[in-house]
Enzyme design. Structure first.
Site, short mmCIF file in Angstrom:
data_model
loop_
_atom_site.label_atom_id
_atom_site.label_comp_id
_atom_site.label_asym_id
_atom_site.label_seq_id
_atom_site.Cartn_x
_atom_site.Cartn_y
_atom_site.Cartn_z
N ASN A 158 18.91 50.48 30.53
CA ASN A 158 18.85 51.56 31.53
C ASN A 158 17.51 51.56 32.27
O ASN A 158 17.21 52.48 33.02
CB ASN A 158 19.10 52.92 30.88
N ASP A 172 5.87 53.01 20.54
CA ASP A 172 6.69 54.18 20.25
C ASP A 172 7.12 54.22 18.79
O ASP A 172 6.95 53.25 18.04
CB ASP A 172 7.91 54.23 21.18
N HIS A 230 14.50 51.58 30.81
CA HIS A 230 13.36 52.23 30.13
C HIS A 230 12.33 51.20 29.68
O HIS A 230 12.64 50.03 29.45
CB HIS A 230 13.81 53.16 29.00
N GLU A 282 12.37 57.18 29.37
CA GLU A 282 13.76 57.10 29.82
C GLU A 282 13.87 57.47 31.30
O GLU A 282 13.04 58.22 31.82
CB GLU A 282 14.61 58.07 29.00
P1 PGA Z 1 15.90 45.34 22.65
O1 PGA Z 1 15.25 46.70 23.18
O2 PGA Z 1 14.79 44.34 22.61
O3 PGA Z 1 16.41 45.68 21.29
O4 PGA Z 1 16.97 44.96 23.62
C1 PGA Z 1 14.45 46.68 24.30
C2 PGA Z 1 14.09 48.09 24.69
O5 PGA Z 1 14.94 49.00 24.52
O6 PGA Z 1 12.98 48.30 25.19
#
Ligand code: PGA
Length: 241
Positions: free
Chosen positions: A137, A68, A139, A144
């Site tokens: 959450n 992404d 995702h 999302e």
């Molecule tokens: P993080 O993000 O490694 O910064 O916790 C993970 C994600 O949002 O996929």
């Protein structure tokens, strides 16, 4: 199907993640990797850099596709995922940058850029490994939770909770982009093997729902339940179930 590997300290976490990727690249130096950003994989990337520096690993013939990218950040913005990848991996290894792909979040036409990225993915061989983090959450990539999930690469409006979680990297919440381009759930599930990294107690609930909950668009990571080969690497906190 999930295999779960719990480790007890940061060092072990990073070494194990890197060892899984390194052994794949040693067996197949032309591997195609799906890569992730976020704070979780940074230590794993560091260990891969060290293996490269010791002459134990080469990325010369590796191709990578990132999950992404934010919409609207210039490519050289320090929080763009394009810069992230340079800073945390690409500039330290022998990868050919022409073989590294990240959606273009700053073309001025995000839908077109998403469609372009999708056409690249359609032409690419199946990924040998997709590296994933997980949002608190649920995702994966920037897919999302919601009433539906999209299979192809698409533009997504970031949830407020995701923007708040990522605000730690920006000087204020207002600066966090509101949209991103993300690979869809379809391309993620096409990878031959998935390595999901989860660290910290704030990931425990999402991880539990992903593994043991119903398969639901309200927890995009739950779709990994249908994949035949998912390895989850957790620390003690994220894996305390
Ligand atoms: P993080 O993000 O490694 O910064 O916790 C993970 C994600 O949002 O996929």
């Amino acid at each position: 199907m999930f295999n779960i590997l719990r480790v007890h300290d940061e060092e072990q976490f990073n070494e194990t993640g890197a060892a899984i990727i390194a052994s794949l690249l040693q067996a197949n130096p032309k591997a195609v990797l799906g890569l992730a950003t976020g704070s979780t994989p940074i230590g794993v990337y560091n260990k891969l850099i060290q293996l490269y520096q010791k002459g134990l690993l080469s990325f010369q013939n590796v191709t990578t596709y990132n999950l992404d990218e934010y919409v609207g950040l210039p490519k050289d913005h320090e929080q763009s995922y394009s810069q992230f990848m340079k800073k945390h991996l690409f500039q330290h290894i022998d990868i050919d940058l022409a073989n590294t792909f990240i959606p273009d979040g700053n073309s001025g036409d995000a839908d077109k850029a998403a469609a372009h990225y999708n056409s690249l993915l359609e032409k690419s061989p199946f990924f040998d490994l997709q590296l994933l983090g997980i949002g608190h959450n649920g995702h994966i990539g920037f897919n999302e939770p919601g009433n539906e999930l999209i299979g192809n690469t698409h533009v997504v409006s970031l949830h407020e909770s995701t923007r708040v979680a990522n605000a730690r990297f920006f000087s204020s919440l207002e600066e966090v982009p509101t949209q991103a381009i993300t690979m869809g759930i379809g391309a993620i599930l096409h990878a031959k093997q998935i390595l999901l990294l989860a660290k910290g107690k704030e990931k425990l609930d999402a991880l539990q729902r992903a593994i043991y909950g119903p398969i639901t668009t309200q927890c995009p990571a739950s779709f990994l339940q249908v994949h035949p080969r998912v390895l989850i690497l957790t620390d003690a906190e994220a894996g305390a179930f």
